[in-house]
Every structure is written in C-alpha cells, then in structure tokens.
Design a protein around this motif. Structure first.
Motif, short mmCIF file in Angstrom:
data_model
loop_
_atom_site.label_atom_id
_atom_site.label_comp_id
_atom_site.label_asym_id
_atom_site.label_seq_id
_atom_site.Cartn_x
_atom_site.Cartn_y
_atom_site.Cartn_z
N VAL A 10 14.21 -17.92 -17.18
CA VAL A 10 15.10 -18.86 -16.63
C VAL A 10 15.48 -18.67 -15.35
O VAL A 10 15.61 -19.50 -14.44
N ASN A 11 15.36 -17.38 -14.85
CA ASN A 11 15.55 -17.15 -13.35
C ASN A 11 14.33 -17.13 -12.54
O ASN A 11 14.49 -16.91 -11.46
N GLU A 12 13.19 -17.63 -13.21
CA GLU A 12 11.93 -17.94 -12.45
C GLU A 12 11.29 -16.80 -11.94
O GLU A 12 10.46 -16.81 -11.24
N ASN A 13 11.69 -15.35 -12.55
CA ASN A 13 11.10 -14.27 -12.21
C ASN A 13 9.69 -14.32 -12.98
O ASN A 13 8.83 -13.32 -12.76
N ASN A 14 9.81 -14.78 -14.13
CA ASN A 14 8.63 -14.64 -15.12
C ASN A 14 7.69 -16.05 -14.92
O ASN A 14 8.20 -17.03 -15.60
N THR A 15 6.67 -16.08 -14.31
CA THR A 15 6.03 -17.12 -14.00
C THR A 15 4.67 -17.51 -14.90
O THR A 15 4.37 -18.56 -15.13
N ARG A 16 4.19 -16.21 -15.56
CA ARG A 16 3.25 -16.37 -16.49
C ARG A 16 3.19 -15.08 -17.49
O ARG A 16 3.80 -14.26 -17.23
N PHE A 17 2.97 -15.67 -18.76
CA PHE A 17 3.05 -14.47 -19.76
C PHE A 17 1.98 -14.45 -20.56
O PHE A 17 1.64 -15.59 -21.11
N ASN A 18 1.38 -13.55 -20.72
CA ASN A 18 0.47 -13.15 -21.68
C ASN A 18 0.64 -12.04 -22.49
O ASN A 18 0.97 -10.99 -22.20
N MET A 19 0.27 -12.29 -23.77
CA MET A 19 0.34 -11.09 -24.72
C MET A 19 -1.06 -10.31 -24.72
O MET A 19 -2.20 -10.70 -24.82
N VAL A 20 -0.85 -8.85 -24.51
CA VAL A 20 -1.90 -8.04 -24.48
C VAL A 20 -2.13 -7.93 -26.39
O VAL A 20 -1.57 -7.83 -26.97
N ILE A 21 -3.57 -8.13 -26.50
CA ILE A 21 -4.06 -7.89 -27.83
C ILE A 21 -5.15 -6.95 -27.91
O ILE A 21 -5.81 -6.70 -27.05
N LEU A 22 -5.30 -6.47 -29.28
CA LEU A 22 -6.28 -5.42 -29.28
C LEU A 22 -7.64 -6.12 -29.56
O LEU A 22 -7.78 -7.40 -29.22
N ASP A 23 -8.80 -5.28 -29.14
CA ASP A 23 -10.28 -5.74 -28.76
C ASP A 23 -10.67 -6.65 -29.86
O ASP A 23 -11.60 -7.34 -29.84
N ASP A 24 -10.24 -6.03 -31.27
CA ASP A 24 -10.90 -6.66 -32.36
C ASP A 24 -10.24 -7.59 -33.25
O ASP A 24 -10.55 -7.82 -34.34
N SER A 25 -8.91 -7.83 -32.61
CA SER A 25 -8.19 -8.85 -33.58
C SER A 25 -6.97 -9.26 -32.55
O SER A 25 -7.17 -9.04 -31.29
N GLU A 26 -6.17 -10.19 -33.07
CA GLU A 26 -5.13 -10.88 -32.06
C GLU A 26 -3.78 -10.16 -32.38
O GLU A 26 -2.87 -10.48 -32.18
N GLU A 27 -3.71 -8.92 -32.79
CA GLU A 27 -2.66 -8.07 -33.10
C GLU A 27 -1.92 -7.54 -31.83
O GLU A 27 -2.81 -7.23 -30.86
N ILE A 28 -0.63 -7.96 -31.49
CA ILE A 28 0.01 -7.83 -30.11
C ILE A 28 0.18 -6.27 -29.97
O ILE A 28 0.53 -5.47 -30.80
N ALA A 29 -0.34 -5.93 -28.48
CA ALA A 29 -0.34 -4.59 -28.30
C ALA A 29 0.50 -4.30 -26.86
O ALA A 29 0.49 -3.12 -26.50
N GLY A 30 1.18 -5.37 -26.33
CA GLY A 30 1.87 -5.28 -25.18
C GLY A 30 2.02 -6.53 -24.54
O GLY A 30 1.94 -7.84 -25.18
N ALA A 31 2.08 -6.79 -23.19
CA ALA A 31 2.12 -8.00 -22.47
C ALA A 31 1.78 -7.53 -21.00
O ALA A 31 1.80 -6.70 -20.50
N VAL A 32 1.24 -8.77 -20.47
CA VAL A 32 1.06 -8.99 -19.16
C VAL A 32 1.77 -10.10 -18.45
O VAL A 32 1.76 -11.23 -18.98
N VAL A 33 2.42 -9.77 -17.61
CA VAL A 33 3.42 -10.71 -16.85
C VAL A 33 3.31 -10.90 -15.37
O VAL A 33 3.36 -9.79 -14.78
N HIS A 34 3.16 -12.36 -15.08
CA HIS A 34 3.27 -12.52 -13.62
C HIS A 34 4.78 -12.58 -13.11
O HIS A 34 5.52 -13.57 -13.77
N LEU A 35 5.35 -11.85 -12.19
CA LEU A 35 6.41 -11.81 -11.69
C LEU A 35 6.58 -12.31 -10.24
O LEU A 35 5.47 -12.02 -9.69
N SER A 36 7.70 -12.98 -10.15
CA SER A 36 7.92 -13.56 -8.75
C SER A 36 9.21 -13.54 -8.28
O SER A 36 10.35 -13.28 -9.14
#
Length: 218
Positions: free
Chosen positions: A35-61
């Motif tokens: 909402v505050n536009e600090n987070n401009t892109r959001f990707n889930m980190v997933i495991l190499d052999d599945s789409e199980e969530i393991a974290g996040a990668v976020v573009h901050l501004s």
C-alpha cells in the motif's frame, strides 16, 4: 533508494511450521508495504524440485537511506523470530553498461551466449542471481568492465531478462535469468571473470512471480 530483499527459511523449516500469529504479522507487513509502495515486486522463493514456498524475493523502493533500509528489514517477522535468514542489496539500473560505449567499436557485434538447452519451464519461474563482491575496494577497477560485458551478453542472448548494478555499500550485479535448472544457471554465470576467480559471493534463488495478495495466509 531501491533494494532487493530476500529471505529464505532456515534449514528444517517450512511454511507449515510457522505459527498463525507469525503469518498474520507477515501478512500485515507485506500488505502495508504494498500500500505504501515500498514493495514494487514480489516473488516467492521456491524449492528447486517443486513449487513449495521457501521464502521471498522483494523489490523495495522509496527507502530514504541505507540505515533506514536496515531498520525496515530488521522488522520482518521471519527474521525477528529466527524463522528465516536474508539480506538486502541496494541496486540501480544497469548504467555500468556504458563502460562498453565509445571504445572504437571494440564491443560491437559481440558473440551471444548459447543456451545450453531450450527453455521449457513455466514463464512464471525466474532465477534471481546476485553476484556481490567479497572485497569492495578495487572491485570495479578489476571486474567492472567484464561484469558489464557479460551482463550485456546475457541480455543480448535472451537468457537474462534484466540486469541491475549493485550500489553502495555493495559492488556487483543482480540478474534475472530464464533457465530450466540450477546447473544451467551456474554454467551461464561462469562467463563472469569475477565468478571464476571467486571474487564474488554467489546467491542463486529459484522464484515464482506472484502478486502480494496471492502470498497471503488468510
């Protein structure tokens, strides 16, 4: 300033282990930063052999300074409660490519980098690669030109979707690479002299693009 933030669950942890109150705190932070536009892109980190969530990668501004950035990420619930580890990397546009300009045509007609195998993975899957200098002093003088050259070659070869320059207090590159597996990514980044000479810390994260409201624990 802009920054790339990542966090990855600590060994032995997965999202099923997170208590409901921590998930609620993560929801609140993710939504408020959007909402505050600090987070401009959001990707889930997933495991190499599945789409199980393991974290996040976020573009901050919109972060005022590096100390403010450190303060912001110190309040991330995963980190506060010892559930995950991570780091923030200030970055800017790929302006270092200008090192290749006005060189009497030396870098005109550069050979492309051949794909090791056809890209046949979901287009929502992207590998984030961060090459961060182990020793900042003198790094740009020794490796800056080659970093720019290899980043440009990966872009020209349609292997990297984007390249960014790391900014103070870091030196290096961020790349978003389309590849089928980690081994393929590692082969592409071996084109960088800084990688071959072990002058950089190499972070490789498999991610899946999403919107912040998809990554919610209702």
């Amino acid at each position: 300033m802009r920054a790339l933030w990542y966090d990855v669950f600590n060994d032995g942890k997965d999202i099923a282990d997170a208590p409901s109150w921590m998930l609620a705190e993560e929801n609140d932070l993710a939504w408020s930063s959007n909402v505050n536009e600090n987070n401009t892109r959001f990707n889930m980190v997933i495991l190499d052999d599945s789409e199980e969530i393991a974290g996040a990668v976020v573009h901050l501004s919109g972060i005022e300074s590096y100390p403010k950035l450190l303060d912001f990420i110190s309040k991330i619930p995963w980190i506060q409660h010892g559930f995950a580890h991570g780091k923030a990397f200030p970055f800017g546009n790929f302006v270092s490519v200008q090192k290749l300009f006005h060189q009497d045509g030396k870098y005109r007609g550069l050979p492309t980098i051949e794909r090791i195998q056809p890209f046949n993975t979901s287009p929502t899957i992207t590998w984030y690669v961060v090459l961060s200098a182990k020793k900042v002093d003198g790094y740009d003088e020794k490796f800056g030109l080659d970093d720019a050259l290899q980043g440009f070659r990966l872009l020209k070869s349609n292997i990297a979707e984007e390249v960014f320059d790391l900014e103070d207090p870091e030196q290096g590159k961020i790349l978003r690479i389309k590849a089928n597996d980690r081994g393929e990514v590692q082969k592409y980044i071996e084109n960088f002299t800084s990688v071959r000479e072990d002058a950089v810390n190499v972070l490789i994260l498999r991610t899946k693009s999403t919107s912040v409201w998809d990554f919610s624990f209702f």
